[in-house]
Design a protein around this motif. Structure first.
Motif, PDB file in Angstrom:
ATOM      1  N   GLY A 189      39.314  68.459  16.368  1.00 39.95           N
ATOM      2  CA  GLY A 189      40.090  68.087  15.190  1.00 39.95           C
ATOM      3  C   GLY A 189      39.281  68.199  13.911  1.00 39.95           C
ATOM      4  N   TYR A 217      46.139  71.567   8.127  1.00 40.61           N
ATOM      5  CA  TYR A 217      45.058  70.664   8.529  1.00 40.61           C
ATOM      6  C   TYR A 217      45.314  70.138   9.939  1.00 40.61           C
ATOM      7  CZ  TYR A 217      41.889  66.690   8.684  1.00 40.61           C
ATOM      8  OH  TYR A 217      40.901  65.798   9.061  1.00 40.61           O
ATOM      9  N   HIS A 245      44.678  67.517  12.788  1.00 43.06           N
ATOM     10  CA  HIS A 245      44.207  66.155  13.060  1.00 43.06           C
ATOM     11  C   HIS A 245      43.485  66.115  14.408  1.00 43.06           C
ATOM     12  CE1 HIS A 245      46.571  64.617   9.693  1.00 43.06           C
ATOM     13  NE2 HIS A 245      47.565  65.393  10.114  1.00 43.06           N
ATOM     14  N   GLN A 246      44.191  66.542  15.455  1.00 43.34           N
ATOM     15  CA  GLN A 246      43.604  66.554  16.802  1.00 43.34           C
ATOM     16  C   GLN A 246      44.516  67.342  17.727  1.00 43.34           C
ATOM     17  OE1 GLN A 246      41.638  63.031  18.721  1.00 43.34           O
ATOM     18  NE2 GLN A 246      43.398  63.114  20.080  1.00 43.34           N
ATOM     19  N   HIS A 277      38.175  63.126  11.164  1.00 42.28           N
ATOM     20  CA  HIS A 277      38.759  63.748  12.362  1.00 42.28           C
ATOM     21  C   HIS A 277      37.894  64.847  12.972  1.00 42.28           C
ATOM     22  CE1 HIS A 277      42.597  62.348  10.233  1.00 42.28           C
ATOM     23  NE2 HIS A 277      42.510  61.615  11.330  1.00 42.28           N
TER      24      HIS A 277
END
Length: 288
Positions: free
Chosen positions: A270, A158, A160-161, A204
Motif C-alpha cells: 500500500g 492512490y 491504500h492497501q 500506508h
C-alpha cells in the motif's frame, strides 16, 4: 526569400577596407546553414538581425524538424479542441506548426496528452491514471482518486492497501520512426502542502521491499519486454522504465500495451501513488 543584402561599412579613416556584415549574407545562404541546427539554436540566431529572422521562417527548415506524420499528430493535438477559428496548418506555416505541436495538448476526453520535445522534435505522450485499467479502482477500500497539482492531469490514483496489484493500459498510435521509452510515473507516499511546505504521508507505505514489481511492454508487431524493479524513494516522483520499443514506419498504426503488476498474494502492499504513463522518443531522455 530575397537576398536582403545590406550596405557595407567602412573601417578606418577615409579609404579603409570594406568589410561585410552578418546582415549582408543572403537569406537563402543563412537558411541552408540553419537547417543543420536544432530548433532552439535556430530561434536564438533568429534574433541576430533581419536576415537571420527572415531565413528562420523558411518552411523547408522546419519541415525537416517535423515528424514525417506531423499531420496525424496535429489531428490528435486538436482532437479535444474547438476547430472554429483555429488556424489551418497552411496558415500557420511549418514554423508555426512546429511551435503549436511543442505545446502539450489533451486528447481522448482529456485523459491523454501529446507534444513534441522543443529541442529534438521527438514525440511525447502522457496517459493519465484515469485512462488505465486498475484492479479494484472502484472499491474505496483499496483505491481512491486524489486531486493534486503535482500531476499534469491534476489527478492521481492512490492505493491504500491491496493483495493483488494490477495496472494496465494501451494506446494505438502512428509513431514516427525511432526508438521509444515507456515510463510509469510513481511515488510512495501521499503528498500534501501545509503552510506552503510539501509533506509526505507515509502511513500506508508497506510491502514494497519484499518483492519487486513487474513491468511488461508488448507491441502489435511482436516486440515484448519484461523488467522488474523494487519501488523506493519515498516522497519522490520516479519514472520507472518499463521498456523500449522501435517504430520503423510512421504509417503503421501500432498498438502498445503496458502493465505494472505485483500479484504475490502472500503479503499486502500500500501507499502507492500512480500518476501516469509516459511514452517518449529515446532522444528526449527523462527530462519530461
Amino acid at each position: 526569400m530575397g537576398s536582403n543584402l545590406s550596405s557595407c561599412v567602412c573601417d578606418g579613416d577615409g579609404g579603409g577596407s570594406l568589410r561585410p556584415r552578418l546582415g549582408d549574407i543572403p537569406e537563402s545562404c543563412v537558411a541552408l546553414v540553419l537547417m543543420y541546427l536544432d530548433p532552439l539554436d535556430i530561434c536564438k540566431l533568429a534574433r541576430l538581425n533581419r536576415a537571420f529572422r527572415g531565413a528562420s521562417l523558411a518552411d523547408f527548415i522546419w519541415e525537416s524538424k517535423l515528424p514525417l506524420n506531423y499531420r496525424f499528430i496535429m489531428e490528435k493535438a486538436l482532437e479535444d479542441h474547438d476547430h472554429d477559428g483555429a488556424s489551418s496548418m497552411e496558415d500557420l506555416g511549418k514554423r508555426g506548426v512546429y511551435a503549436r505541436l511543442c505545446k502539450p495538448s489533451l486528447f481522448d476526453n482529456g485523459t491523454k496528452e501529446i507534444w513534441l520535445d522543443k529541442k529534438t522534435g521527438g514525440v511525447c505522450l502522457a496517459i493519465s491514471s484515469k485512462a488505465l485499467r486498475i484492479t479494484g479502482i472502484d472499491d474505496r477500500r483499496y483505491w481512491s482518486h486524489i486531486s493534486t497539482e503535482e500531476s499534469r492531469f491534476h489527478t492521481i490514483a492512490y492505493l491504500h492497501q491491496i493483495w493483488w496489484l494490477e495496472v494496465e493500459g494501451d494506446i494505438e498510435f502512428r509513431f514516427p520512426p525511432g526508438s521509444y521509452n515507456v515510463f510509469f510515473r510513481l511515488q510512495l507516499g501521499k503528498s500534501s502542502k501545509r503552510l506552503g511546505r510539501r509533506f509526505t504521508n507515509s502511513e500506508h507505505i508497506h510491502g514494497w521491499d519484499i518483492k519487486p514489481v513487474k513491468f511488461q511492454l508488448t507491441t502489435s508487431n511482436g516486440q515484448h519486454v519484461v523488467s522488474q524493479s523494487h519501488l523506493n524513494n519515498q516522497g519522490q516522483w520516479i519514472l520507472y522504465h518499463a521498456g523500449t520499443f522501435v517504430s520503423k514506419d510512421s504509417n503503421d498504426l501500432m498498438k502498445i500495451k503496458f502493465s505494472l503488476t505485483q500479484i504475490d498474494c502472500t503479503h499486502t502492499k500500500g501507499g502507492l501513488c500512480v500518476d501516469s504513463v509516459f511514452i517518449c522518443n529515446t532522444g528526449v531522455g527523462k527530462h519530461i
